[in-house]
Design an enzyme around this catalytic site. Structure first.
Site, PDB file in Angstrom:
ATOM      1  N   GLY A 158      13.762   6.337 -11.980  1.00 53.57           N
ATOM      2  CA  GLY A 158      12.736   5.334 -12.192  1.00 53.57           C
ATOM      3  C   GLY A 158      11.580   5.936 -12.971  1.00 53.57           C
ATOM      4  CB  CYS A 159       9.092   4.517 -15.280  1.00 53.91           C
ATOM      5  SG  CYS A 159       8.509   3.072 -14.402  1.00 53.91           S
ATOM      6  CE1 TYR A 160       4.093   3.224 -11.631  1.00 52.27           C
ATOM      7  CE2 TYR A 160       5.698   1.723 -10.668  1.00 52.27           C
ATOM      8  CZ  TYR A 160       4.487   1.936 -11.301  1.00 52.27           C
ATOM      9  OH  TYR A 160       3.680   0.882 -11.610  1.00 52.27           O
ATOM     10  CD  GLU A 249       5.143   5.229 -14.738  1.00 49.90           C
ATOM     11  OE1 GLU A 249       5.882   4.285 -15.091  1.00 49.90           O
ATOM     12  OE2 GLU A 249       5.542   6.167 -14.042  1.00 49.90           O
TER      13      GLU A 249
END
Lengths: 345, 345, 345, 345
Positions: A158-160, A249
């Site tokens: 996931g990006c997080y 992000e």
């Protein structure tokens, strides 16, 4: 062009299809494959909008291939590998079917990111195809490069977790994290091709808003990977925020360290960890997302706050690129023996 | 119109001047005074751009008064009170001069926010007029309402302390904060009428970036007020971020509580604290800044995370309004015996 | 790295310097040269900020070269060609000095765009080095490809003329323009690295505003080129607008045609004009700027309005790319015998 | 609160309901009525989301009333007037039903804007209730103030006609328009609460795009009103553009005048036309939309271009305010004998 897609690769390189190419991450993966010097993008599939060309949906990506419904046998004939950009739980059956037909797969969903089935089922419900969990390699390139090179199924992070783990891994590896709060902010593209109040420019614009409070699915993914690196048993406080920008992000980590740390020691820890990484840049101040927009780079900065005794670690990525699709390419490069940076600089 | 400014108030209400009206917060204060039913805006001063009308600089605010150089004697003749919107350290001498001439003052700078001179000098350098520190009342209305009503000099809070303290005060008062991390995000208007890379739309746009790492001047202000409320000796971890929106400020607080708390208990704690507050809204989920844009409202939400044992408290304000200029009006209302909400709903 | 810049090209390709690399267009030109497979970027100069590396000012462009003060003799030794990104009037002396030392030059300023000295002096004042005007070739690649290939000095077009001329050239060539209104809109990056009210996110944001009413310097440039193509004596109504986005330029042209035109005839006219152009895309509906962002493409659409009898022609480009810096590369490719698309797809 | 809505007005003023309050313009009308000193907002209806409170959907507007399904008899009992914010064609039956029950109505749709049924049917299809067309008064306050004061049914203008007509009316009245091109730009809020590619921040953001080329429904509305004012038979070239901001609309008009005009004469023409208008500001340069955001003001500027002999007229409004909902209030004020500016300054 569709007819060409069944032919052997024109440039002799690995042939790749993108399943779920109408969403933001699938479309970007298609773009990156289309301009890649070695891979051949042979097929795009999407359950919605079959027949439309991707460059109608995403003109800027300039991929002139049509979206097709996924035919597994034709896919197996046409391609050596697949990037699957489906939602969680929807991905696993297609991933499994493609694996059965011999394709190497990079799965952008969460379906194979966790090693614990119980944890998956707690967060996502019943797992459609748990038997592939053992085969899957977690695709944070910087942490699992060697296994990725020989993997047949990559669970793309996931990006997080990508931004959080790159910010924290050097500390975790050194056993220095006693407690951590992760405050993450992401642009609207993180919501994907979803049409509702959360993405309407006149409703999402000029806003900053926390979401999924005390219940973010990325928490177990971060905790599991930190444990692998050297911080077992950590309970991570993770909070996501949606911010009115498009892509980007930024993650701020507040670490209670196991012991006091000099700033020089921190700097050395991070430099040592990343000096040979082609896509992680250790910088001298907190990095903004604009610095990494539309790149596969992650920028990291860590420092010590004498006032509180906490270590602060910051990172920034482009959520659609290093956070998802360009990292998929980074992994695909490794899986096919290409230079990790190929097509990404 | 300039000539009118020396006359007694046309509506018989208190006559107010704004010193430093060319900046964002001074101009907004002028706008709020201009449309206020009781106050009369009698004079605008600015060191730069004398002679220009405010509605040329800020057409949308529609205040047709000229900017003048500050003449203290004329000011004393024309006005009963002043809002001073000067930078830190530059404010104190003017505040003192206006006070000497009998005007009540709301100072938007940091010059009189701290009660400790040593702390001020550590963060801001030498204090030009420390003798007024004892007189100043900290103008977070919800915490100091009674003292504000009889105050002659208000130190209007910083926007970060405003949002942070309203999020944390109920916990602090109950002695529940063992440790706290505050992650704050703010729009570009927080940088003020400053023209450089940090505000250029093509450089600040589409960005999220932390700033003033481990060194934010608002930390002592937050700590001092939390101590007053009931959390003495706390070392607050405060981190600010600049986000590519115009107005708005969102604060996420991660509190290690002194003991475990049920969500109902938390809810009750916040409801009790704020049910009679006209400008604090306790809501059921994390509030976005869009919900309070261009209002004097602060929205607050708190919950307990069972996974980590931490309390999460969120708040959002408009940094230029409740964070600065409309809070100044809220205080001015009280100082002149008006209803606190007058002109602000 | 600075020392390397005096060596012969590492890859044997033409060596290029960018003069004025600290501004938006110069920095982008440097980025495009840095990643170009054939050119070698050998030197960056800037009057301000000498010593700083470009990747500090523009991290995302990732050009790790220092900014130097321009030394003409070192420049002549180091480079075969220069892109000069100076303001109008400031450019000409440097362009001339570089030409005298044998470098081929692409000048991004307006100094050599007009063939009439009187016209230049009317709009810009005295011309510092008018003797080079005869040598200069107007660098709208699609109109002057052959002359560009053998040119030594290119006057790179303004972004507004680029978009306007590509929208109108097919009509002008066919002698079909009796009258034309051009309404152009551009993002804030068009203002360049200028720090004032027009670029501050909190002042320029959420705005649409016309500027330079009835007096835009790009008018004579458009008229002169339209005359060359086949529309002599036309008085063009050109109006520019600044819009609160970063990069992008959209042009809507309202043409009173010399005679009525069927939509099919229009379509054919544009297709014929551009079917062999690698960077002009004739599309089926009005193109948005997002479709061409960060590309060298121009999208064009024309149609006939039966209600009014007018022809409507629309185009969109990225003002910094095809509008300026990537078009400079397109021209440089031709000047050095490379494929026109080299490094730009 | 719902029960209160059937009671006579608490403040004795006219009781108003908003039908279709869940959309952008209905919700804003509700907000403006809620804070209005004389009107009483008694009821909100919406076909979707019944039971939800408006302040859940639009927190910032702070209207704590529930959305109900429309019950015509209860509506007639509760209210003296209605603002109907329905889509075109859906509005007419409800407007007619409310009129039959004696309510005065301001219709925000296009259903009663045109006086010609044939024209309506050409652009919108069959008219559900054409018999009310004769009764309806076109609600551009500045053009039809007297008729509005005694009207029972107001066809509130479209936002594009509002800005266009205020820019052009002085010229039309003086018989000076031989030909006109109107280039209009509007923020995303103009698309309304519609969830698709045209409003998703990551797809509509950073874009400028023309739409409805050579076919905009607002053309006949503009032509009909210009004819009424003094420019019969004019064929207006109108082109709309969507721009990535939230609220705001800017119109640039390129007029071929019937004769040459001095700039002073133009200035006088506009000043005479609007000097007594409370909401039209004639300014000295082209007005940006930021200057009128969230106000009922329209700013207008006209000049003569000697180079082309054309007159340029510019205007800017907030599309949701003067373009729709605050203009509805302006009309409602007049219909009930209140000062036109009541509740709008």
């Amino acid at each position: 062009m569709a007819s060409e897609s069944l032919q052997p690769s024109a440039n002799g390189g690995p042939r790749v299809l993108v399943a779920g190419a109408s969403g933001f991450t699938g479309a970007l993966a298609a773009h990156l494959l289309w301009r890649h010097p070695d891979f051949e993008l042979v097929m795009l599939t999407a359950r919605s909008q079959p027949g439309r060309r991707l460059d109608e949906l995403y003109p800027r990506y300039r991929v002139p291939l049509p979206l097709q419904e996924l035919d597994l046998d034709r896919a197996a004939e046409a391609a050596d590998a697949a990037i699957v950009a489906y939602p969680h739980a929807a991905a696993a059956p297609t991933v499994a079917a493609l694996r059965e037909r011999g394709l190497r797969v990079v799965d952008l969903s969460a379906d194979y990111r966790l090693s614990s089935l119980a944890s998956y089922e707690h967060w996502y419900g019943e797992h459609p195809r748990p038997e592939l969990m053992a085969e899957a390699v977690y695709g944070l390139t910087e942490l699992h490069r060697d296994e990725i090179a020989s993997a047949t199924l990559i669970a793309n992070p996931g990006c997080y977790p990508t931004a959080s783990l790159l910010a924290l891994a050097p500390l975790a590896r050194a056993g220095l994290i006693a407690d951590v709060v992760i405050d993450a902010k992401q642009g609207i593209s993180g919501a994907g091709r979803v049409f509702d109040e959360s993405t309407h420019l006149s409703m999402a614009g000029e806003n900053i808003v926390p979401y999924k409070v005390a219940a973010h699915r990325h928490t177990p993914e971060i905790e599991e990977q930190l444990a692998l690196v050297g911080a077992p048993g950590l309970r991570v406080q993770f909070q996501a925020h949606l911010v009115a920008i498009d892509q980007g992000e930024q993650v701020s980590c507040y670490v209670t360290p196991a012991r006091a740390l000099a700033r020089d020691e921190l700097r050395e820890l991070y430099t040592d960890a990343y000096s040979r990484e082609p896509f992680v840049e250790v910088v001298d101040g907190p990095p903004g997302v604009r610095e990494v927009r539309e790149t596969n780079f992650c920028r990291v900065f860590a420092t010590f706050d004498e006032h509180t005794g906490k270590v602060l670690a910051f990172s920034s990525i482009d959520n659609l690129w290093k956070g998802t699709s360009s990292q998929a390419l980074q992994n695909l490069n490794l899986m096919f023996g290409l230079a990790e940076t190929r097509g990404l600089l």
